[in-house]
Scaffold this motif. Sequence first.
Motif, PDB file in Angstrom:
ATOM      1  N   HIS A  52       1.104  -1.232   0.246  1.00 41.64           N
ATOM      2  CA  HIS A  52       0.057   0.159  -0.293  1.00 41.64           C
ATOM      3  C   HIS A  52       0.993   1.194  -0.221  1.00 41.64           C
ATOM      4  N   GLY A 163      -3.069  -1.631  -6.940  1.00 45.88           N
ATOM      5  CA  GLY A 163      -1.761  -2.865  -7.259  1.00 45.88           C
ATOM      6  C   GLY A 163      -2.501  -3.407  -8.205  1.00 45.88           C
ATOM      7  N   ASP A 166      -2.864  -7.269  -7.322  1.00 49.25           N
ATOM      8  CA  ASP A 166      -4.836  -7.279  -7.840  1.00 49.25           C
ATOM      9  C   ASP A 166      -4.989  -7.837  -9.648  1.00 49.25           C
ATOM     10  N   VAL A 192       4.778  -5.513  -4.435  1.00 47.87           N
ATOM     11  CA  VAL A 192       5.660  -5.832  -3.863  1.00 47.87           C
ATOM     12  C   VAL A 192       5.877  -6.831  -2.626  1.00 47.87           C
ATOM     13  N   MET A 200       3.016  -9.066  -1.072  1.00 53.35           N
ATOM     14  CA  MET A 200       2.565  -8.337   0.038  1.00 53.35           C
ATOM     15  C   MET A 200       1.428  -8.256   0.048  1.00 53.35           C
TER      16      MET A 200
END
Length: 304
Positions: A52, A163, A166, A192, A200
């Motif tokens: 995030h 991101g 997804d 990431v 993550m």
Amino acid sequence: MQSLVVLGGRDASTYSVLKMIVAKTIPDLRQARSRFGPIAFVPTMGALHAGHLSLIQTARRYARDVVVSIFVNPTQFGPREDLTRYPRPLEEDLDLCRQAGVELVFVPDAGEIYRVGSPNVVVDLPELTQTLEGRHRPGHFQGVCQVVAKLFNIVQPQYACFGTKDFQQLRVIEAMTEALDFPIQIVPCPTVREPDGLAMSSRNRHLSDDERSRALNINRALFAADAEARAGAQVTSKLVATMQRMLLNVGRLGHVPMSIDYVACVDPKTLKLVDTLTAPVTCAIAARVGSTRLIDNLTITPGR
Ligand code: AMP
């Protein structure tokens, strides 16, 4: 030094000299947003991690002011999914946003977004949502589109960061933004990973040590498919077989249950299954490790 202003409810305050604003209601969000020019927006469900934070850093490259939303959206969870179990460490999240220099955080509760008496609205893009995640999580993307469309209207950003972790969600949001003419540029951000390759995810905090070790098979499977493609493999069924073999390789972790929802190689734009590697292909995996469902993906470019 940055500090916190909370608008709305009992905490309403007038510390307007302080920097990060936390708005709980739509009117407070709108009022705070009106002080800013172009905004880059990062929608999240909280339990923030370095993934995030990388979106927030990217957002900062697009606009001077960054808005983050933290909202665990009930409409994107199925009846047997982990809505109540989803982590909600709000104070930690606000600290992370403050440290990242975020200007405005929107933390509505469910009643603020889905008001009693408001009609239900369904936004769907069936060509993109009936496969992969959408097939295994019926109604998930309708919930995602519903909340993202509402957040876009509330926050009115010029840029919105999503991101690649997804990747189907990113594709659906890109398509929705285009189809509904939102004047917003969707900014894709790379996945990431932890140093050992695990993508993550807020859900990783549910994993025991052994489950976490078993979950590494997911990213290892994707990177094995990539290596095989680099070594010349052309047929995606071979890559899928390699990924399935890697996922089922238990080693000393046979006691950790893992079940596969899907392993697929798809066109990154249409999300349709692809047979041969003549153009970039996205390899996608969804699997349950113990009781935690994880997803990951990697786009493979042939001839690299
Ligand atoms: P979530 O809070 O899981 O809804 O995620 C909010 C945003 O962060 C979405 O755009 C996700 O794709 C993105 N995101 C989640 N995990 C990662 C990651 N490991 N790397 C990059 N972006 C991520």
